[in-house]
Design a protein around this motif. Structure first.
Motif, PDB file in Angstrom:
ATOM      1  N   GLU A  72       0.824  -1.216   0.000  1.00 40.50           N
ATOM      2  CA  GLU A  72       0.000   0.000   0.000  1.00 40.50           C
ATOM      3  C   GLU A  72       0.852   1.258   0.000  1.00 40.50           C
ATOM      4  N   ARG A  73       2.050   1.180   0.569  1.00 46.00           N
ATOM      5  CA  ARG A  73       2.951   2.332   0.512  1.00 46.00           C
ATOM      6  C   ARG A  73       3.358   2.627  -0.929  1.00 46.00           C
ATOM      7  N   LYS A  74       3.592   1.573  -1.702  1.00 39.16           N
ATOM      8  CA  LYS A  74       3.956   1.766  -3.108  1.00 39.16           C
ATOM      9  C   LYS A  74       2.768   2.306  -3.912  1.00 39.16           C
ATOM     10  N   ILE A  75       1.579   1.790  -3.616  1.00 40.08           N
ATOM     11  CA  ILE A  75       0.372   2.289  -4.283  1.00 40.08           C
ATOM     12  C   ILE A  75       0.203   3.778  -4.005  1.00 40.08           C
ATOM     13  N   ALA A  76       0.362   4.156  -2.734  1.00 43.54           N
ATOM     14  CA  ALA A  76       0.204   5.564  -2.355  1.00 43.54           C
ATOM     15  C   ALA A  76       1.263   6.428  -3.026  1.00 43.54           C
ATOM     16  N   ALA A  77       2.499   5.934  -3.099  1.00 38.77           N
ATOM     17  CA  ALA A  77       3.561   6.691  -3.760  1.00 38.77           C
ATOM     18  C   ALA A  77       3.269   6.855  -5.247  1.00 38.77           C
ATOM     19  N   ALA A  78       2.721   5.809  -5.861  1.00 35.89           N
ATOM     20  CA  ALA A  78       2.365   5.892  -7.276  1.00 35.89           C
ATOM     21  C   ALA A  78       1.250   6.903  -7.498  1.00 35.89           C
ATOM     22  N   ARG A  79       0.247   6.892  -6.633  1.00 33.72           N
ATOM     23  CA  ARG A  79      -0.846   7.858  -6.748  1.00 33.72           C
ATOM     24  C   ARG A  79      -0.321   9.280  -6.604  1.00 33.72           C
ATOM     25  N   ALA A  80       0.583   9.497  -5.651  1.00 33.37           N
ATOM     26  CA  ALA A  80       1.153  10.830  -5.463  1.00 33.37           C
ATOM     27  C   ALA A  80       1.944  11.264  -6.693  1.00 33.37           C
ATOM     28  N   GLU A  81       2.695  10.345  -7.280  1.00 36.02           N
ATOM     29  CA  GLU A  81       3.475  10.650  -8.483  1.00 36.02           C
ATOM     30  C   GLU A  81       2.549  11.029  -9.639  1.00 36.02           C
ATOM     31  N   ILE A  82       1.484  10.273  -9.811  1.00 37.24           N
ATOM     32  CA  ILE A  82       0.517  10.565 -10.873  1.00 37.24           C
ATOM     33  C   ILE A  82      -0.077  11.962 -10.685  1.00 37.24           C
ATOM     34  N   ASP A  83      -0.523  12.236  -9.478  1.00 34.22           N
ATOM     35  CA  ASP A  83      -1.205  13.507  -9.220  1.00 34.22           C
ATOM     36  C   ASP A  83      -0.246  14.694  -9.288  1.00 34.22           C
ATOM     37  N   GLU A  84       0.942  14.536  -8.736  1.00 35.59           N
ATOM     38  CA  GLU A  84       1.897  15.647  -8.714  1.00 35.59           C
ATOM     39  C   GLU A  84       2.387  16.002 -10.110  1.00 35.59           C
ATOM     40  N   ARG A  85       2.503  15.002 -10.966  1.00 37.61           N
ATOM     41  CA  ARG A  85       2.994  15.243 -12.327  1.00 37.61           C
ATOM     42  C   ARG A  85       1.868  15.508 -13.318  1.00 37.61           C
ATOM     43  N   GLY A  86       0.638  15.490 -12.854  1.00 38.43           N
ATOM     44  CA  GLY A  86      -0.493  15.735 -13.734  1.00 38.43           C
ATOM     45  C   GLY A  86      -0.664  14.671 -14.791  1.00 38.43           C
ATOM     46  N   LEU A  87      -0.299  13.430 -14.467  1.00 39.85           N
ATOM     47  CA  LEU A  87      -0.421  12.326 -15.416  1.00 39.85           C
ATOM     48  C   LEU A  87      -1.837  11.763 -15.391  1.00 39.85           C
ATOM     49  N   ASP A  88      -2.180  11.027 -16.424  1.00 38.00           N
ATOM     50  CA  ASP A  88      -3.539  10.497 -16.539  1.00 38.00           C
ATOM     51  C   ASP A  88      -3.473   9.067 -17.045  1.00 38.00           C
ATOM     52  N   PHE A  89      -3.379   8.113 -16.112  1.00 42.02           N
ATOM     53  CA  PHE A  89      -3.427   6.703 -16.473  1.00 42.02           C
ATOM     54  C   PHE A  89      -3.993   5.909 -15.309  1.00 42.02           C
ATOM     55  N   GLU A  90      -4.335   4.665 -15.584  1.00 41.04           N
ATOM     56  CA  GLU A  90      -4.951   3.812 -14.574  1.00 41.04           C
ATOM     57  C   GLU A  90      -3.907   3.243 -13.625  1.00 41.04           C
ATOM     58  N   LEU A  91      -4.275   3.154 -12.348  1.00 41.68           N
ATOM     59  CA  LEU A  91      -3.427   2.537 -11.335  1.00 41.68           C
ATOM     60  C   LEU A  91      -4.132   1.275 -10.846  1.00 41.68           C
ATOM     61  N   GLU A  92      -3.585   0.137 -11.248  1.00 41.32           N
ATOM     62  CA  GLU A  92      -4.219  -1.154 -10.987  1.00 41.32           C
ATOM     63  C   GLU A  92      -3.467  -1.917  -9.899  1.00 41.32           C
ATOM     64  N   VAL A  93      -4.214  -2.731  -9.149  1.00 43.14           N
ATOM     65  CA  VAL A  93      -3.625  -3.651  -8.185  1.00 43.14           C
ATOM     66  C   VAL A  93      -4.105  -5.063  -8.511  1.00 43.14           C
ATOM     67  N   ASP A  94      -3.251  -6.041  -8.217  1.00 45.14           N
ATOM     68  CA  ASP A  94      -3.542  -7.428  -8.577  1.00 45.14           C
ATOM     69  C   ASP A  94      -2.854  -8.339  -7.575  1.00 45.14           C
ATOM     70  N   GLY A  95      -3.667  -9.186  -6.904  1.00 46.98           N
ATOM     71  CA  GLY A  95      -3.107 -10.169  -5.996  1.00 46.98           C
ATOM     72  C   GLY A  95      -3.770 -10.113  -4.637  1.00 46.98           C
ATOM     73  N   GLY A  96      -4.537 -11.143  -4.301  1.00 44.43           N
ATOM     74  CA  GLY A  96      -5.190 -11.180  -3.003  1.00 44.43           C
ATOM     75  C   GLY A  96      -6.300 -10.168  -2.841  1.00 44.43           C
ATOM     76  N   ILE A  97      -6.827  -9.647  -3.958  1.00 44.38           N
ATOM     77  CA  ILE A  97      -7.888  -8.641  -3.885  1.00 44.38           C
ATOM     78  C   ILE A  97      -9.204  -9.338  -3.566  1.00 44.38           C
ATOM     79  N   ALA A  98      -9.795  -8.958  -2.432  1.00 47.08           N
ATOM     80  CA  ALA A  98     -11.020  -9.561  -1.937  1.00 47.08           C
ATOM     81  C   ALA A  98     -11.774  -8.512  -1.135  1.00 47.08           C
ATOM     82  N   GLU A  99     -12.929  -8.888  -0.606  1.00 44.74           N
ATOM     83  CA  GLU A  99     -13.735  -7.925   0.150  1.00 44.74           C
ATOM     84  C   GLU A  99     -12.950  -7.313   1.302  1.00 44.74           C
TER      85      GLU A  99
END
Length: 228
Positions: free
Chosen positions: A156-183
């Motif tokens: 989740e730290r990496k996900i958060a860092a990726a989201r911050a990078e996307i937002d700070e740089r004004g980028l526009d792409f999907e951020l996906e997660v895969d593995g153990g995704i459940a309720e």
């Protein structure tokens, strides 16, 4: 409050391969947004799965999108085959690609959307110099190769860092997660910044109908995004 709409992707790795076409159709009927084909070569990961002919045979059966997650060494020679098979998104691993910038450019030139995936041990910095070339970044929340693994909350730290990078740089792409995704895990991944969620076992197995399981996952993702 973030109000973006989550995308629910189904991995067909836990599907009944003897009824793969019917499984894909059931997933579309249940409201899943697209299918992920986990392509494994027995070298980059210790498993073998789908070839392009299998994907091509299923393409006419549904209208939802296909993404090919290439867990393979040196994906470059076969990139056209996955596009020809009907995959709109081609995801390569940063760890398996010698010239990542060029590979992403080739995918785009083939008319597909280019994605890059990171294994749990691979830092975000491995792809920061190519994020202007991607349509999707996939943060693996398990080590790739097998379905049914336990979600790695430390990602989740990496996900958060990726989201911050996307937002700070004004980028526009999907951020996906895969593995153990459940309720129990999808909300935390959403709060960390993901907006695309790939689930396999939690969709195809468990109590209730497939439609019920898809709705539960989507609702939990929405709640997680809204709580950012």
């Amino acid at each position: 409050m973030d109000t973006r709409v989550p995308t629910l992707v189904a991995s067909v790795l836990p599907a009944d391969f003897s009824e793969l076409g019917q499984e894909v159709q059931r997933l579309e009927k249940a409201g899943v947004d697209r299918i992920q084909w986990d392509v494994m070569d027995g070298r980059f990961v210790p498993n073998l799965t789908f070839g392009p002919d299998v994907i091509s045979a299923n393409r006419p059966l549904v209208s939802m999108g296909f993404e090919a997650h290439l867990m393979v060494d040196d994906p470059d020679p076969m990139l056209p085959r996955w596009v020809q098979a009907g995959c709109e998104i081609i995801i390569v691993h940063a760890e398996a690609t010698r010239h990542l910038h060029r590979t992403l450019s080739v995918i785009a030139d083939l008319g597909a959307r280019a994605g890059v995936a990171l294994n749990p041990a691979t830092p975000l910095e491995a792809v920061t110099n190519v994020l202007d070339r991607v349509d999707l970044l996939l943060v693996m929340t398990v080590n790739p190769g097998f379905g049914g693994q336990k979600y790695l909350a430390t990602m989740e730290r990496k996900i958060a860092a990726a989201r911050a990078e996307i937002d700070e740089r004004g980028l526009d792409f999907e951020l996906e997660v895969d593995g153990g995704i459940a309720e129990a895990t999808i909300g935390a991944a959403a709060r960390a910044g993901a907006d695309v969620f790939c689930a396999g076992s939690a969709l195809l197995n468990g109590p209730g109908s497939l439609e019920d399981r898809a709705a539960v996952l989507r609702d939990a993702a929405v709640a997680g995004i809204e709580s950012r």
